[in-house]
Scaffold this active site. Structure first.
Site, PDB file in Angstrom:
ATOM      1  CB  CYS A 115      35.030  34.868  36.976  1.00  0.00           C
ATOM      2  SG  CYS A 115      34.329  34.030  38.414  1.00  0.00           S
ATOM      3  CG  HIS A 248      36.841  32.064  34.611  1.00  0.00           C
ATOM      4  ND1 HIS A 248      37.570  31.966  35.784  1.00  0.00           N
ATOM      5  CD2 HIS A 248      35.532  31.846  34.958  1.00  0.00           C
ATOM      6  CE1 HIS A 248      36.745  31.714  36.787  1.00  0.00           C
ATOM      7  NE2 HIS A 248      35.515  31.629  36.319  1.00  0.00           N
ATOM      8  CG  ASN A 278      35.371  29.537  39.373  1.00  0.00           C
ATOM      9  OD1 ASN A 278      36.158  30.480  39.407  1.00  0.00           O
ATOM     10  ND2 ASN A 278      34.156  29.645  38.870  1.00  0.00           N
TER      11      ASN A 278
END
EC number: 2.3.1.180
Length: 321
Positions: A115, A248, A278
Site C-alpha cells: 500500500c 492511503h 482499499n
C-alpha cells in the site's frame, strides 16, 4: 537545478461499483451498517476475471498522459507499483509500455511496497529525474486485489477493491516534489501478508491476504503521523502550510485518527475510501486524480501524500502541485 513536477494525473476503476448490500446478496455474512461503521467503505470495484493490472494501469496512464499534454513516446521511464502483477515476469511495467506503444527503450520496472507502493515509486522516479537521466516518468499504482482475497473472511474481503491511478512526472526548473521519506520494518510482516507462493505449479502456504486489523490500525496511525511530520520538517514547512493531506485510502478510521494526530481537519483530508475501498498501491493516485478533476486540488497548492502497507513499509511525499 532540475526538479520534478507532477504534470498530469489519471485514474481508472473497473466495472460497476459493488455495494456493501451487493456483497450481502452474494452470501457474505455482513451488512452495509457493519462495514460502513467500521471502515467508511460503501462500495468497491472488482475487475472481471480476464482483466489484469496492466490493463487497469493502461487506462489510468492514458488519462494521465492526456492531462499532462504529452504523448506516450515522450515517456522515458515507467514505474508500476503493484502487489498483483500480471505475471511473475515480464514486469507489469513492460506490459504497460507495450500497450502504450512506447518503443524508445526507456527503463521500466515494477516496485513492490504494497500500500506504500505509489509513494515509493513517486519518490524513486523523482530521483531519476533530478539526476538528469530521465525527463518524463509515468508512475502508476495498479491492483487487482480481488484475486488474493478469501471471500469467506468477512474481516478482509469487504475492505479491498481493484483500480489504478497514475501521474506523469516531468523535469522542471521549478520545485515540484519538495521532500520524500521512505521507511520499512520487516519484523512487522506477520500482521499483514499473503503467506503463500507457487512452487513447481503448486500453491505452498496460504495464497490469500491475512491481516491482524487491530495491530495494523495502531501501527498505521503511529507511522503515518511520524512520516508526515518528517517530510514537512525536511521541507522547512509546518503542517499549517499543507493544503491537502492525501493518505492511503485504507479505512476511514485510520484517516480520521491520522488527521487528528497531525492537527489536520478532515476538511483538508482527501478521503475517497467510501467510493472504492482499499485499492492498495492505487489508492493514493486514485484519490489525487479525483480531487484534481473535481477542482479541490489546484495548481500551486501543497499536497502531502502518504501511505503504509505490508512489509511493513511506510512513506510520504510532499509536493507543490
Amino acid at each position: 537545478m532540475i526538479y520534478a513536477r507532477v504534470a498530469g494525473t489519471g485514474s481508472f476503476l473497473p466495472g460497476k461499483p459493488v455495494t456493501n448490500d451487493d456483497l450481502v446478496a452474494r452470501g457474505i455474512e455482513t451488512s452495509d451498517e457493519w462495514i460502513a461503521e467500521r471502515t467508511g467503505i460503501r462500495m468497491r470495484h472488482l475487475a472481471e476475471p480476464d482483466v489484469t493490472a496492466s490493463q487497469l494501469a493502461y487506462e489510468a496512464s492514458v488519462r494521465a498522459i492526456e492531462a499532462a499534454g504529452c504523448q506516450p513516446s515522450d515517456i522515458d521511464l515507467i514505474i508500476v507499483a503493484t502487489s498483483t502483477p500480471d505475471y511473475i515476469f515480464p514486469s507489469t511495467a513492460a506490459l504497460l509500455q507495450a500497450r502504450l506503444g512506447i518503443t524508445n527503450g526507456g527503463a521500466v520496472f515494477d516496485l513492490q511496497a504494497v500500500c506504500t507502493g505509489f509513494a515509493y515509486a513517486l519518490a524513486t522516479a523523482e530521483k531519476f529525474i533530478r539526476s538528469g537521466s530521465n525527463k518524463r516518468a509515468l508512475v502508476v499504482g495498479a491492483e487487482v486485489f480481488s484475486r488474493i482475497l478469501d471471500w469467506n473472511d468477512r474481516g478482509t474481503c469487504v475492505l479491498f477493491g481493484d483500480g489504478a491511478g497514475a501521474v506523469v512526472l516531468e523535469a522542471s526548473a521549478r520545485p515540484g516534489i519538495l521532500a520524500t521519506a521512505l521507511h520499512a520494518d520487516g519484523s512487522h510482516s506477520p500482521i499483514l501478508s499473503v503467506p503463500g507462493q507457487i512452487n513447481r505449479g503448486v500453491v505452498i502456504g496460504d495464497p490469500f491476504l491475512r491481516m491482524d486489523g487491530q495491530a495494523v490500525f495502531k501501527f498505521a496511525v503511529k507511522v503515518l503521523g511520524e512520516v508526515a511530520r518528517e517530510v514537512v520538517e525536511q521541507a522547512g514547512l509546518t503542517m499549517g502550510d499543507v493544503d491537502w493531506l492525501i493518505p492511503h485510502q485504507a479505512n476511514m478510521r485510520i484517516l480520521q485518527a491520522t488527521g487528528k494526530r497531525l492537527g489536520v481537519p478532515m476538511e483538508k483530508v482527501i478521503a475517497t475510501v467510501a467510493q472504492h475501498g482499499n485499492t492498495s498501491a492505487a489508492s493514493i493516485p486514485l484519490a489525487l486524480d479525483l480531487a484534481v478533476r473535481d477542482g479541490r486540488v489546484q495548481r500551486g497548492q501543497k499536497l502531502l501524500l502518504e501511505g503504509v502497507g505490508g512489509g511493513f513499509t511506510w512513506g510520504a511525499v510532499l509536493l507543490e502541485f
